[in-house]
Design an enzyme around this catalytic site. Structure first.
Site, PDB file in Angstrom:
ATOM      1  CG  ASP A 384      -1.926   1.095   1.240  1.00 31.91           C
ATOM      2  OD1 ASP A 384      -2.332   1.512   0.143  1.00 31.91           O
ATOM      3  OD2 ASP A 384      -2.297   1.564   2.332  1.00 31.91           O
ATOM      4  CE  LYS A 492     -12.743  24.084  -6.502  1.00 29.42           C
ATOM      5  NZ  LYS A 492     -12.291  23.290  -7.644  1.00 29.42           N
ATOM      6  CG  ASP A 718      -1.848   1.836   6.771  1.00 28.21           C
ATOM      7  OD1 ASP A 718      -2.486   1.616   5.721  1.00 28.21           O
ATOM      8  OD2 ASP A 718      -1.434   2.967   7.080  1.00 28.21           O
ATOM      9  CG  ASP A 722      -4.346  -2.147   2.958  1.00 25.52           C
ATOM     10  OD1 ASP A 722      -4.467  -2.022   1.732  1.00 25.52           O
ATOM     11  OD2 ASP A 722      -3.959  -1.230   3.702  1.00 25.52           O
TER      12      ASP A 722
END
Length: 1119
Positions: A384, A492, A718, A722
């Site tokens: 990952d 923004k 983690d 996963d």
């Protein structure tokens, strides 16, 4: 200045670069800049394949019947409008005033709850611990004590992994705010039903999958599910087709880090995305480790040989022993025990335990003992990105101010301290004051503080806090905020006005936000000469710098300020959002700042070492492809071209790029479901692979595809997303500090310090322990021949029993066990050789073809359910049939005899050494001792045969009570009474036992090396070896030379030390033979190291965390 630019697409969360195009801008007035129309690019990067490619396997994967489709993540509500979603779930909402929504009635909620069940994940199916313990006892240990030890270890590991699904339950909040019966109320989350209207705000954990129909600046942390390090904005408007990118869906178990919103519950319990991930995790079976498969196969072979030999020679020995059942049974047991290395399971277990403790000292915690060796055997490492390769912490990297670029991570390249660089003091003040992120405390250094806020503002505040020093903590009090407009998706940008005096007034206005939006507010720019009008040259420099920062996959923000004049804005001026009486033009542009989630220290070197070791390292992330590719190029994961980058570099159409012209590929998750078998083969044929925008299901599919190509797969991660891949992989590796409980439970190994570089230490330890295990097994089974052959001679010749069953057991579980364990502390033969060799089971096109042919043969014995397509479990007779029949097929043996590059625990050279070479030398040495001792006692070989045959039935020769042997006249005329016969046999057996021990001591040193001669300094590098020798010799001395032990073991303490010279001589013969053998093998099969990989950067990651472009144009742009 450059004439061609890349066109940029901006949004609040990520930056997309699209093609090379001419940048068009025009000046509407002195204060406004208009940019070219932005076209948002497609978010897919699919690979193109050709029909044939020389590196691909030639055998296709076996086709299995289509199985009944599994339940997939089926949320499509993000494509509906708020009204359509409310109608679908028969709930009442008010999109204008969401607080006035009616929601479901209590009656409706009760009906739905009865129909769909509670909002909880299904608990894991459990078996009684005693049953699980009994499951483990069949694993093949011969002696009960060893079996119970191994069973206890596996039972303990199973008990720890049983908590896997339970950890998912902790992710669901206990309480939540729900609108029912036209009023908001707090309910238990388990009582939520589809159609409920839920209110969430900052700090809440999302209780179910929600469709957002109204909200204000809601941001959620999806990192545990998708791997995205930035909080994601969510609201009622959606522009994305992908569920995981949908802007109006929030997922069960994620955390709201800012804002608030109202949402309709669209999925609960097991039907949520989190629940389906839990289902994927629970539904995957763990593949046995390579080591366990090889040990099981070896034990089966040895057990079969031992059992068959014992039965055959029991039948032969029965008439030879004059139908004496007791003697013949004793012989059969001796043969069986001699063949089986009883101490091997305990040796393997203890060696792995020792290695696991050693790895723990290097911050690698092993949950599954055999994972120690598996880590050394992996051929593919899928990792990952967020939190594993990167810090999961946005960090300021580039700063462009006063027309100069600075890389703040490379402080040795800076011309002055950060606060003294032109414009950076202003940027740090804006970062500190124009921010909602705050430190949790001020009484400790900045690097030890926790920051409350989103990832981007956290990075800016940490940067300012580190460089402003003590002034940082008091800056907010000295310059209080008098007006604020928070960041929103329309503007923004964020604006704050502070009571910060300057030469022309009391108030200072600060703005930070999207670069093109902030630049549009400015008509001047800060330079080293002061504030000057904004001109076209400045704008071109801005665009070029912006492209450079964005090209690194960074998040880019712009900063501006305005010193408000006291005539227009006195100190007590009242600003109002409604009246908009604040300035919106004429600002001074201060600079640009780029932030990245940087690689962790040591990651680049670790990946480089893995690649040098022949391990393919690939990234599997939920992040954007461009971000993933940018990180991959910084950490040695992506060195060569992809099809797209080669097309751009050579200015050739993508369709003209041949398959063999590029070595890397970036695959978008949207294309994974449609990939064919040939496309998968093409992907894994590449040296450098990145999968981006992947879902948990995709990660699981990637692992399965890699395993189907015979890869031994390690997976690091983690997050919750996963967990399925971590469990399915041959070795799942979780992070301890940043990892979720779910990922830790699913993994077989945990990195205690979250340092990816610890994996390299683990691989080294894994490869070392395999090498040491192989040496230990080579040493251990060598003594089988001097145990078996003398026992066979007991029947075939026959001879008096040279070695009793009890002595065989104390060989296997006595000094042999002590000596075999010392191999655990052997060092590598060369300092860096372990990480320069290929994995012990390298994956090549030929190995994939061989594996697939094996799968095709196995398919002929597998039956499937015609309705569901699932594999049917055969009965016990069918299982035996399926196991035995392949041995009688030509295809099996033709494949078995093919020479491969595999290095297995027990291979042909090892068996040859143990059974045909050194084993025979030890047989000759042991029998020489046997006959010399008998001769010393007046018994010639012919006398020994006659004594064993006996003159009649029974003669009871060699018995000395309670039944005494009849006297025997030797060939020299001497008479041997019962005591003399018993003493002679006792001394002979003692010397056979002692000689095996002594020859095995020399064999221990002969087995220590595989690539160098067994002489020299390396032989003395392991001090524990000598402790093992002393312990084993001490035990043997106790058994042979301590009279009380002579009775149970049948030994004789009058055994002369002079006879030790015989095994000493054979021991030196073993060392000499090993040297000659090693020399010949080295010339026939010279050691080959992995080739060097061009382009690897092995200097520390911290030195070039930004990129090699960090020295980009300092001073290049001048006002």
């Amino acid at each position: 200045m450059i004439n061609e630019k890349q066109e940029i697409t901006f949004d609040e969360s990520e930056l997309i670069i699209e093609g090379e195009k001419h940048l068009v801008y025009s000046t509407e007035d002195a204060n406004k800049i208009q940019f070219a129309k932005i076209i948002k690019p497609e978010r897919t990067k699919t690979i193109q394949t050709v029909d044939t490619y020389q590196r691909r396997p030639s055998v296709s994967a076996p086709k299995r019947p289509a199985q009944k489709p599994q339940k997939n993540i089926d949320i499509t509500e993000h494509l509906l409008s708020s009204e359509e979603c409310a109608i679908k779930y028969q709930t009442s909402i008010d999109t204008i005033k969401p607080g006035d929504s009616h929601g479901l009635t209590s009656t409706q909620a009760a009906n739905v709850l009865a129909a769909t069940g509670q909002n909880i994940l299904s608990p894991p199916k459990k078996r009684h611990p005693i049953l699980k313990y009994l499951d483990c006892t069949y694993l093949g240990a011969i002696l009960i004590g060893v079996a119970l030890l191994n069973a206890f270890i596996e039972f303990y590991q199973e008990q720890k992994s049983a908590a896997l699904l339970e950890s998912f339950l902790n992710m669901i909040p206990a309480k939540c705010m729900v609108v029912r019966d036209h009023r908001i109320q707090q309910l238990d989350a388990i009582n939520l039903v589809i159609g409920d209207v839920v209110f969430i705000r900052m700090g809440d954990k999302v209780p179910a999958d929600l469709f957002i129909f109204a909200g204000s600046e809601l941001k959620v942390d999806n990192s545990s599910l998708t791997g995205e390090s930035d909080p994601q904005e969510r609201g009622p408007i959606n522009t994305q087709q992908s569920l995981f990118e949908a802007e109006n869906i929030v997922f069960n178990g994620t955390l709201a880090v800012a804002g608030e919103a109202y949402g309709i519950v669209v999925r609960t319990g097991d039907n949520t995305v989190l629940g389906q991930i839990a289902g994927l995790t629970a539904g995957e079976d763990k593949i046995p480790s390579p080591l366990s498969q090889e040990i099981d196969q070896f034990v089966k072979i040895i057990a079969t040989i031992a059992f068959s030999t014992a039965i055959i020679f029991f039948g032969i020995g029965f008439p030879v022993n004059h139908n004496n059942v007791s003697l013949t049974l004793n012989f059969a047991i001796s043969v069986f025990v001699a063949w089986v290395p009883e101490g091997l399971p305990a040796t393997v277990t203890i060696l792995l335990t020792i290695a696991a403790k050693r790895m723990a000292s290097r911050n690698v915690l092993v949950k599954d003992l055999q994972g120690v060796e598996t880590l050394g055997a992996i051929t593919l490492l899928a990792t990952d990105k967020t939190g594993t390769l990167t810090r999961n912490q946005m960090t300021v990297t580039y700063v462009w101010s006063c027309m100069e670029m600075h890389n703040t991570l490379e402080r040795n390249t800076l011309v002055a301290p950060v606060p003294e660089l032109a414009g950076l003091n202003e940027i740090m003040h804006i970062s500190t004051l124009n921010s909602r992120a705050k430190f949790d405390r001020t009484d400790v250094p900045v690097h030890m503080r926790q920051i409350l806020g989103d990832a981007t503002e956290t990075g800016l505040v940490r940067f300012a806090g580190e460089h402003l020093g003590p002034a940082f903590d008091s800056l907010g009090d000295k310059c209080p905020t008098v007006f604020e407009i928070p960041f929103n998706s329309d503007n923004k940008w964020a604006m704050t006005i502070h009571n910060k005096p300057h030469s022309n007034g009391h108030l200072t206005l600060y703005v930070k936000g999207a670069p093109e939006r902030v630049l549009n507010l400015c008509n001047t720019i800060l330079t080293s000469r002061g504030t000057v009008p904004l001109e076209s040259g400045h704008i071109e420099a801005f665009q070029e710098t912006y492209l450079h920062m964005a090209g690194q996959g960074h998040r880019v923000l712009a900063f501006a300020q305005l010193l408000l004049p006291r005539e227009t804005y006195p100190a007590d001026f009242q600003f109002s959002k409604a009246e908009k009486n604040y300035p919106m033009s004429g600002l001074t542009f201060v600079g640009l700042v780029s932030l990245e989630d940087p690689p962790k220290h040591g990651v680049r070197e670790a990946i480089g070492k893995c690649r040098r070791a022949g391990i393919k390292v690939m990234m599997v992330t939920g992040d954007h492809p461009l971000t993933a590719e940018a990180i991959g190029r910084k950490i040695n994961m992506l060195l060569g071209d992809t099809r797209e980058s080669l097309s751009k570099r050579t200015r050739r159409p993508i369709s003209d790029i041949a398959e063999d012209e590029f070595s890397g590929v970036v695959v978008h998750g949207d294309s994974i479901d449609s990939l064919t078998d040939d496309a998968w083969d093409a992907i894994f044929a590449k040296e450098e692979i990145i999968f981006a925008r992947t879902s948990p299901k995709h990660k699981l599919e990637i692992v399965k595809r890699a395993q189907s190509m015979r890869h031994i797969v390690g997976v690091t991660g983690d997050g919750v997303n996963d967990a399925p891949a971590l469990k399915k992989a041959d070795l799942g590796i979780a992070m301890n500090i940043s990892g979720s409980d779910v990922s830790k439970d699913a993994a077989a190994m945990i990195l205690l310090d979250d340092n990816f570089a610890s994996i390299v230490h683990g691989i080294e330890e894994g490869r070392l322990i395999f090498a040491n295990l192989k040496k230990s097994v080579m040493y251990t089974i060598t003594h089988s021949m001097p145990e078996v052959i003398p026992n066979l001679l007991y029947i075939v010749v026959p001879l008096p029993l040279p070695l009793s069953a009890i002595l065989i057991l104390v060989i296997d579980l006595g000094f042999e066990l002590c000596a075999a364990l010392t191999f655990a502390w052997d060092k590598p033969e060369t300092e860096s050789g372990l990480m320069m060799m290929s994995p012990r089971k390298p994956v090549t096109p030929s190995s994939i073809d061989r594996y697939r042919r094996q799968l095709l043969r196995e398919e002929t014995y597998i039956k499937y359910d015609p309705v569901t397509g699932e594999e049917l479990k055969p009965g016990w007779f069918r299982r035996i049939y399926n196991s035995v029949v392949p041995f009688f097929t030509r295809a099996y043996w033709s494949e078995k005899l093919i020479k491969t590059d595999d290095d297995v625990l027990v291979d042909l050279p090892l068996l040859s050494w143990a059974y045909l070479e050194v084993g025979i030398i030890e047989v000759i040495g042991a029998l020489t001792c046997y006959f010399v001792v008998l001769w010393y006692n007046g018994i010639t070989p012919s006398d020994a045969v006659e004594l064993q045959r006996g003159a009649s039935s029974p003669t009871n020769y060699f018995q000395n009570g309670p039944i005494y042997a009849t006297p025997f006249q030797a060939s020299d005329g001497s008479i041997l009474d019962a005591e003399a016969q018993h003493r002679a046999l006792g001394q002979a057996q003692s010397m056979v036992y002692w000689s095996i021990m002594m020859m095995q001591m020399f064999n221990m040193f002969a087995c220590k090396t595989r690539y160098t001669l067994p002489i020299g300094r390396y032989m003395f590098s392991n001090k524990v070896t000598f402790l093992g020798i002393f312990a084993g010799a001490g035990l043997a001395t106790l058994i042979v030379y301590c009279p009380p032990f002579n009775i149970p073991f049948g030994t004789e303490y009058h055994t002369l030390p002079l006879w030790w010279l015989i095994p000493f001589g054979f021991g030196f013969l073993i060392i000499g033979y090993a040297c000659v053998r090693m020399t010949i093998l080295a010339k026939m099969n010279p050691m080959q190291w992995n080739p060097e990989i061009d382009g690897l950067r092995m200097h520390p990651t911290i030195r070039t965390m930004a990129t090699s472009h960090s020295r980009h144009s300092r001073g290049h742009y001048m006002a």
